[in-house]
Write an enzyme that holds these catalytic residues in place. Structure first.
Site, PDB file in Angstrom:
ATOM      1  N   LYS A 133     -61.368  13.011 -26.273  1.00 43.53           N
ATOM      2  CA  LYS A 133     -61.685  14.369 -26.714  1.00 43.53           C
ATOM      3  C   LYS A 133     -63.170  14.521 -26.978  1.00 43.53           C
ATOM      4  O   LYS A 133     -63.732  15.581 -26.718  1.00 43.53           O
ATOM      5  CB  LYS A 133     -60.898  14.724 -27.965  1.00 43.53           C
ATOM      6  N   THR A 134     -63.812  13.465 -27.468  1.00 45.59           N
ATOM      7  CA  THR A 134     -65.249  13.573 -27.700  1.00 45.59           C
ATOM      8  C   THR A 134     -65.974  13.753 -26.379  1.00 45.59           C
ATOM      9  O   THR A 134     -66.923  14.524 -26.269  1.00 45.59           O
ATOM     10  CB  THR A 134     -65.778  12.330 -28.432  1.00 45.59           C
ATOM     11  N   GLN A 193     -53.023  13.153 -36.486  1.00 44.14           N
ATOM     12  CA  GLN A 193     -54.086  12.429 -37.184  1.00 44.14           C
ATOM     13  C   GLN A 193     -54.601  13.200 -38.384  1.00 44.14           C
ATOM     14  O   GLN A 193     -55.714  12.959 -38.862  1.00 44.14           O
ATOM     15  CB  GLN A 193     -55.238  12.130 -36.224  1.00 44.14           C
ATOM     16  N   ARG A 205     -56.248   2.578 -33.521  1.00 43.46           N
ATOM     17  CA  ARG A 205     -57.652   2.141 -33.468  1.00 43.46           C
ATOM     18  C   ARG A 205     -57.797   0.933 -32.560  1.00 43.46           C
ATOM     19  O   ARG A 205     -58.886   0.583 -32.129  1.00 43.46           O
ATOM     20  CB  ARG A 205     -58.196   1.747 -34.863  1.00 43.46           C
ATOM     21  N   ASP A 209     -64.724  20.087 -34.131  1.00 39.74           N
ATOM     22  CA  ASP A 209     -64.079  18.786 -33.951  1.00 39.74           C
ATOM     23  C   ASP A 209     -63.083  18.561 -35.095  1.00 39.74           C
ATOM     24  O   ASP A 209     -63.245  19.108 -36.174  1.00 39.74           O
ATOM     25  CB  ASP A 209     -65.177  17.705 -33.972  1.00 39.74           C
ATOM     26  N   GLU A 210     -62.070  17.765 -34.881  1.00 39.09           N
ATOM     27  CA  GLU A 210     -61.097  17.409 -35.925  1.00 39.09           C
ATOM     28  C   GLU A 210     -60.567  18.650 -36.656  1.00 39.09           C
ATOM     29  O   GLU A 210     -60.537  18.704 -37.877  1.00 39.09           O
ATOM     30  CB  GLU A 210     -61.742  16.459 -36.961  1.00 39.09           C
TER      31      GLU A 210
END
Length: 819
Positions: free
Chosen positions: A77-78, A295, A669, A264-265
DNA sequence: GATATGTCGCTTTTT
DNA sequence: GCGACATATC
């Protein structure tokens, strides 16, 4: 010119190159950038589109209208987000300063900046509105501070100041702080601010909060902040939302300005942030939000997953794009994560598909207690770093991370790694800027930059000791309240009125003249350094008294007697504190003036230690979001710890689901190897407690997990289905391969240390029994036993420890610090 | 006013 | 088991 006035001149000039006005006349760097963009275009046309999958490409190209990108962990996504920015710029759809790009953490903001720069082939100095919610709001608020009764040089209070201020108010209201803790009130007020409630907008249902006095105290608190010319974290957003709501013309100009907005987020936004975004986006409606409901781990901080769910409602014709291709983790790891998260009911629904091969199964290891767990993980890391453990490859310490639920779990690992000489780095542990000596020093700087900062003044008025006791401080406070002036001004008045006597009088009077001098020096420096523009510098440039902020800081620490205080202090940690002060002064080098530094510290509470050698990373699960590591250890999977009891008590099923998302974040992660562990016994508040394995362990899909070593444990009641709990209790732990391997290893426990000893050898002094030594963390002590490079040391205040000698030095060297 | 001792409560998670 | 806060003593 009065100091006040001069200060304001400085603050205005501070804003000079600020993005907004730059609209009309682009700055040089922007012109240069646009030029560069045009020049670069032929060669790298569309380069940023290469290597994107279909969904990512769609998300990058859909520039007009609202877009919601639902992007699972590790789905790039980044990459999509940064490519989108690159596309906006490259296609000349938007100028750099017309794009508002918001993240939650400074780390994410930095990364985004770097990645866009890399894609564009040059720096993105011209993107002034790429940053965290908080930093962008500060920028806006400094500019419009007067609309909420602040001056533009307002101080940003941290939680510590906030709490001290609330304690004062609570006492003033005659409430027993024991029964109604200030922390509780702070939490309530924060909650309100997160929902964008000003005191008069708190709903009736909440009026019973804090013994029925919550709202009154909230109002008093806000009043007090105004007189202190200060804002807390919540205020940064709250004030901007209020300003936009009350000043439509101003809002309109911002709305017109921000033609493209990226977030973002998004699942972590609270109501205040959501309102701020919605207000800003409502003109062009070109808003692209990226998030993952699985998340969402900041519900306790007011984040509303609901924001993501109502996106379609708020923005009609919103385009929803799902990213489900996971490029990060192996198949087994992803399957395990999917299995755990499927236990949650409130989901938008998303199935991550692995691109990588199955790889290694997750490893599950049970230990007798927390110390054994730390020891085992330490050995495992050494083995992997030396290539012994893994049949896949050798890993660097940089590739490995230990992710814990709560920060106090870190200590066991720190202790162990110190003992075996394993390099580690703690992210988000006890922070540099939260240390006493640093906060004290900063308080001096704060009073210099913002004389109304009573909290800072109070902190240092008798530090070092100036003979100013409770009585004198009370007297000054009375005068301050009587005349509605700052403590600093009240102190001066108290002397003039003769209200202070003896030591208190002389001590304060010296402090006040010192501050006057320092502030003058600081002002001259800021004015010459901060104001590049015309006409502002009346004096100073060629003044021989000119002094930069670094020298000023040294001068302050020196003349105030603060450095001397620690120098004369015989306690074991005094030398370390002097070191920290030295570091603080060094940190100033990266800033133009004290005010800039103070703002940086308030917003960016992280301390970046130089990344010289390879180190294992230790951090909380929360801090790990957005990061990835080839090797991940997830210790402490025990009921009460993870899921955290408190989370369960406070938020019930909702809390449990958030904990489960945290487990999901932890597992995802890992790229290649993920090891989950738990201990049967753990020290809680210094008391040994037997622990039950976490329910999340039962939820791991057995097909994707190897149970490695179970070393005699009390385990949770068997669940309804055959689970790991059963396998743990029935496993013949003492004859398992894992157990045998562990036993074998403990006999020659230093498998991986050959290389390490070479590294250590260079810095290691030779110690003998009865040598006095100093350790950064444990202070002074005496060597009682030497075994090779291992020393057993009896510390004066920290008990007996066994350490590798490179972690200590001769006691004599320790005093060798500046000031 | 400054030190020494004692007590309590506590630990999620962070911009 | 630690650190923040309160009380006791000089």
């Amino acid at each position: 010119m009065s100091f006040e006035l001069r200060y304001r001149v400085f603050m205005n000039s501070f804003d000079e190159d600020d993005a907004f006005e730059a609209a009309a006349r682009p700055s040089l760097s922007q012109l240069a950038m646009q030029g560069a963009m045009r020049n670069a275009m032929p060669e790298n046309k569309g380069e940023y589109l290469e290597g994107l999958n279909a969904e990512q490409r769609e998300a990058v190209l859909a520039l007009e209208g609202p877009v919601l990108m639902l992007a699972g962990a590790g789905t790039g996504k980044t990459k999509a987000l940064t490519s989108r920015i690159a596309h906006l710029l490259h296609s000349a759809t938007a100028r750099p300063n017309e794009i508002l790009a918001v993240t939650f953490t400074n780390k994410a903001a930095r990364e985004m900046k770097e990645r866009v720069a890399r894609m564009m082939g040059h720096s993105v100095e011209g993107m002034p509105w790429l940053g965290t919610f908080h930093s962008i709001c500060v920028k806006q608020l400094r500019r419009h501070a007067e609309l909420v009764g602040l001056k533009s040089n307002f101080t940003i209070l941290d939680t510590d100041d906030q709490l001290r201020l609330l304690k004062q108010l609570i006492a003033l209201h005659g409430i027993d702080e024991k029964r109604w803790p200030a922390r509780l009130l702070a939490g309530i007020i924060d909650g309100w601010k997160n929902k964008a409630y000003t005191p008069d907008r708190v709903p009736a249902a909440d009026h019973a909060a804090y013994n029925g006095q919550g709202v009154a105290l909230y109002r008093a608190y806000q009043e007090r902040l105004k007189t202190l010319n200060a804002a807390d974290f919540g205020d940064l957003l709250l004030h901007m939302v209020s300003i936009f709501q009350n000043h439509p013309d101003l809002l309109a100009s911002y709305q017109r300005w921000f033609r493209y907005i990226l977030v973002d987020e998004y699942q972590d936004t609270n109501v205040a942030q959501y309102l701020w975004l919605r207000l800003l986006a409502s003109e062009h409606k070109n808003i692209c939000c990226v998030g993952d409901d699985d998340q969402s781990i900041y519900g306790w901080r007011g984040a509303e997953v609901g924001n993501i769910l109502r996106f379609e409602k708020d923005f009609s014709n919103a385009k929803i794009i799902r990213l489900e291709q996971n490029y990060r983790s192996t198949g087994h790891i992803l399957a395990a994560a999917n299995g755990v998260i499927s236990g949650n009911t409130e989901r938008l629904g998303k199935q991550l598909r692995a691109v990588k091969e199955d790889g290694e199964k997750l490893r599950l290891v049970g230990h007798w207690d927390g110390e054994v767990e730390a020891r085992w993980i330490g050995e495992e890391i050494e083995a992997m770093a030396s290539g012994v453990r893994s049949r896949l490859r050798q890993y660097s310490l940089e590739d490995m991370a230990i992710l814990v639920r709560a920060s106090h779990q870190m200590r066991a690992f720190e202790d162990r790694f110190l003992t075996i000489g394993l390099n580690y780095r703690v992210i988000g542990g006890p922070r540099f800027y939260e240390r006493k000596e640093i906060r004290d020093a900063m308080a001096y700087f704060r009073v210099i930059c913002q004389p109304e900062d009573d909290l800072a003044f109070e902190r240092i008025v008798n530090t070092p000791k100036r003979g100013v006791g409770d009585k004198a401080i009370k007297d000054i406070q009375v005068i301050a309240r009587r005349d509605r002036i700052s403590l600093l001004a009240a102190a001066q008045l108290a002397i003039d009125e003769g209200a202070l006597k003896g030591k208190a009088k002389s001590g304060i009077s010296k402090l006040l003249t010192d501050f006057e001098r320092w502030r003058d020096l600081n002002f001259r420096h800021q004015n010459t350094n901060g104001a590049q523009s015309e006409g502002l510098i009346e004096d100073g440039a060629s003044d021989p008294a000119e002094i930069n902020h670094i020298a000023l800081a040294e001068m302050v620490l020196d003349e105030s007697g603060y450095a001397a205080m620690w120098k004369n202090d015989k306690s074991p940690d005094a030398p370390g504190r002097l070191e920290n002060l030295k570091e603080l002064v060094k940190a100033l080098e990266q800033f133009d003036h004290l005010a800039g530094f103070l703002e940086h510290v308030a917003l960016i509470m992280e301390n970046e230690s130089a990344a010289d050698e390879a180190k294992v990373t230790i951090m909380t699960l929360h801090a790990a979001k957005g990061l990835e590591f080839p090797v991940v250890f997830l210790p402490g999977w025990e009921e009460g710890l993870f899921p955290s009891q408190r989370s369960l008590d406070e938020a019930g099923t909702k809390g449990l689901e958030e904990e489960r998302r945290l487990a999901y974040v932890g597992i995802t992660r890992a790229e290649e190897i993920c090891t989950i562990s738990f201990a049967a016994n753990r020290r809680v508040y210094g008391q040994w407690q037997s622990q039950l394995a976490s329910r999340f362990i039962d939820e791991l899909p057995a097909d994707h997990v190897n149970v490695e070593a179970m070393t005699g444990l009390n385990v949770a009641q068997p669940a309804s289905s055959p689970s790991f709990a059963d396998r743990v209790s029935s496993a013949d732990a003492y004859d398992s391969p894992g157990w045998r391997r562990m036993k074998a290893r403990s006999q020659h426990s230093n498998i991986g240390s050959a290389a390490k000893m070479v590294i250590n050898a260079k810095a290691t002094a030779v110690f003998d029994v009865s040598d006095r030594v100093f350790h950064q963390k444990f202070g002074y002590g005496e060597v009682v036993l030497v075994e090779g490079d291992k020393l057993t040391i009896e510390f004066d205040h920290s008990g007996t420890k066994k350490l590798v000698s490179s972690f200590v030095r001769c006691a004599d060297d320790a005093g060798d610090v500046p000031f």
